[in-house]
Design a protein around this motif. Sequence first.
Motif, PDB file in Angstrom:
ATOM      1  N   ARG A 107      56.824  98.028 -13.581  1.00  0.00           N
ATOM      2  CA  ARG A 107      56.877  99.282 -12.653  1.00  0.00           C
ATOM      3  C   ARG A 107      55.480  99.287 -11.682  1.00  0.00           C
ATOM      4  O   ARG A 107      54.386  99.200 -12.102  1.00  0.00           O
ATOM      5  CB  ARG A 107      56.616 100.488 -13.391  1.00  0.00           C
TER       6      ARG A 107
ATOM      7  N   VAL B 132      53.435 101.264  -8.945  1.00  0.00           N
ATOM      8  CA  VAL B 132      53.426 102.569  -8.417  1.00  0.00           C
ATOM      9  C   VAL B 132      52.710 102.538  -7.045  1.00  0.00           C
ATOM     10  O   VAL B 132      51.690 101.906  -6.911  1.00  0.00           O
ATOM     11  CB  VAL B 132      52.590 103.602  -9.420  1.00  0.00           C
TER      12      VAL B 132
ATOM     13  N   ASP C 192      54.435 100.981   1.604  1.00  0.00           N
ATOM     14  CA  ASP C 192      55.515 100.771   0.931  1.00  0.00           C
ATOM     15  C   ASP C 192      56.154  99.487   1.241  1.00  0.00           C
ATOM     16  O   ASP C 192      56.716  98.605   0.110  1.00  0.00           O
ATOM     17  CB  ASP C 192      56.432 101.931   1.164  1.00  0.00           C
TER      18      ASP C 192
ATOM     19  N   ARG D 178      57.039  96.343  -1.470  1.00  0.00           N
ATOM     20  CA  ARG D 178      58.099  95.905  -1.715  1.00  0.00           C
ATOM     21  C   ARG D 178      58.181  94.339  -1.329  1.00  0.00           C
ATOM     22  O   ARG D 178      59.002  93.806  -1.962  1.00  0.00           O
ATOM     23  CB  ARG D 178      59.297  96.845  -0.835  1.00  0.00           C
TER      24      ARG D 178
ATOM     25  N   VAL E 293      59.840  97.021 -10.084  1.00  0.00           N
ATOM     26  CA  VAL E 293      60.476  97.999  -9.562  1.00  0.00           C
ATOM     27  C   VAL E 293      59.538  99.152  -8.876  1.00  0.00           C
ATOM     28  O   VAL E 293      58.198  99.363  -9.498  1.00  0.00           O
ATOM     29  CB  VAL E 293      61.149  99.050 -10.771  1.00  0.00           C
TER      30      VAL E 293
ATOM     31  N   GLU F 118      57.898 102.248  -7.542  1.00  0.00           N
ATOM     32  CA  GLU F 118      57.841 103.761  -7.575  1.00  0.00           C
ATOM     33  C   GLU F 118      57.232 104.463  -6.842  1.00  0.00           C
ATOM     34  O   GLU F 118      55.842 104.192  -6.938  1.00  0.00           O
ATOM     35  CB  GLU F 118      57.538 104.190  -8.968  1.00  0.00           C
ATOM     36  N   ASN F 119      57.507 105.241  -5.885  1.00  0.00           N
ATOM     37  CA  ASN F 119      56.856 106.027  -4.931  1.00  0.00           C
ATOM     38  C   ASN F 119      56.269 107.256  -5.319  1.00  0.00           C
ATOM     39  O   ASN F 119      56.887 108.234  -5.838  1.00  0.00           O
ATOM     40  CB  ASN F 119      57.252 106.391  -3.547  1.00  0.00           C
ATOM     41  N   LYS F 120      54.869 107.468  -5.440  1.00  0.00           N
ATOM     42  CA  LYS F 120      54.236 108.609  -5.836  1.00  0.00           C
ATOM     43  C   LYS F 120      53.180 108.995  -5.199  1.00  0.00           C
ATOM     44  O   LYS F 120      51.819 109.022  -5.269  1.00  0.00           O
ATOM     45  CB  LYS F 120      53.779 108.480  -7.333  1.00  0.00           C
TER      46      LYS F 120
ATOM     47  N   ALA G 250      48.753 109.264  -7.800  1.00  0.00           N
ATOM     48  CA  ALA G 250      49.329 107.768  -8.336  1.00  0.00           C
ATOM     49  C   ALA G 250      48.314 107.005  -8.998  1.00  0.00           C
ATOM     50  O   ALA G 250      48.603 106.212 -10.089  1.00  0.00           O
ATOM     51  CB  ALA G 250      50.099 106.989  -6.843  1.00  0.00           C
TER      52      ALA G 250
ATOM     53  N   THR H 281      52.900  98.429 -15.921  1.00  0.00           N
ATOM     54  CA  THR H 281      52.667  99.109 -15.073  1.00  0.00           C
ATOM     55  C   THR H 281      51.384  98.957 -14.408  1.00  0.00           C
ATOM     56  O   THR H 281      50.250  98.847 -14.735  1.00  0.00           O
ATOM     57  CB  THR H 281      52.378 100.936 -15.536  1.00  0.00           C
TER      58      THR H 281
END
Length: 322
Positions: A30, A32, A42, A46, A61, A63-65, A73, A86
């Motif tokens: 993950r 973040v 972003d 990616r 993966v 994950e936008n926070k 985040a 993470t």
Amino acid sequence: MTSFKPCMLAAVLATTPLVALAAYPEQPIRLVVPHPAGGSSDILARTMAAAMSKDLGQSIVVENKGGGNGAIAAQSVASAKPDGYTLLLATASTHGINPTLYRKLNYDAIKDFAPVTLFATVPNVLVVGNAHKQMSGLKDLIDYMKANPGKTNMGSAGSGTPGHLAGVMLKDAEHLDLVHVPFKGGAPAISALIGGQTDFMFTTIPGAISHIKAGSIKGLAVSSAERSDALPDLPTVAEAGVPGFEAVSWHGLVAPANTPQQVIDVLYQSASKALASEEVKSKLSHEGAKAAKMTSAEFGAFIQAQIGSWGNAVKSSGARVD
């Protein structure tokens, strides 16, 4: 029953953790991202995630926070299990600006993270609106501000953002008297510049380049030490007459503190392979970013230095968050 001699048992125990780590990663990772989906950060995250996923054989993966200038985040990753599953997209905001901007921060940018690598630097571009399109360069803008103290409005995407603080660095370097006008994001700040509500601003290249090409705003200089491939005709602020000026946004990967070094090494090697790819470098360049690579130790030293340089601008600006 098979019996083990002490030396044999010690050998088995000694190799067991290495065998477990050698299999990393065994499940999706993950990443973040401290900003909403669709923005430049972003897209950069990616791009790296996709390239590294292919190399690692496991999905990364995103994950936008968002929120708190990235602090929400960062705090969530700082408290995550240090197993390599993470990661955080560390930025100039989360690890350079926030340690000084926030009076109370729920994470320590140095102690709570294990640096992996820097992967991109992103200069801001200094732009002026229609009222100043006759200016041939940054010197004209500086001369104008010195001739009109307190009458020049500098827009920004918000107090404490890299664009705002780049403007503070310019103000301090040239002893300027100007008015800061913060907006809630880069898009409304550029709209205000186009509409004549502000005179100039530092903003991200991706957010400004279409407006520069359309002629609705004019670029005068970029904030990096080197020219940007996205706007090669623009000089750096240093070239334009402010020696030593540099104020860039940046993106890197960090994991929670105490993540095993073997895991950090795997992630670093994967990121290095991605950054060597012409496809990745091209995608980063399209976003106004320049591919960069640092070892874990180098990135840690870089973060420490960034806290100092951005911190000076934060203190000068007077921007603080309780």
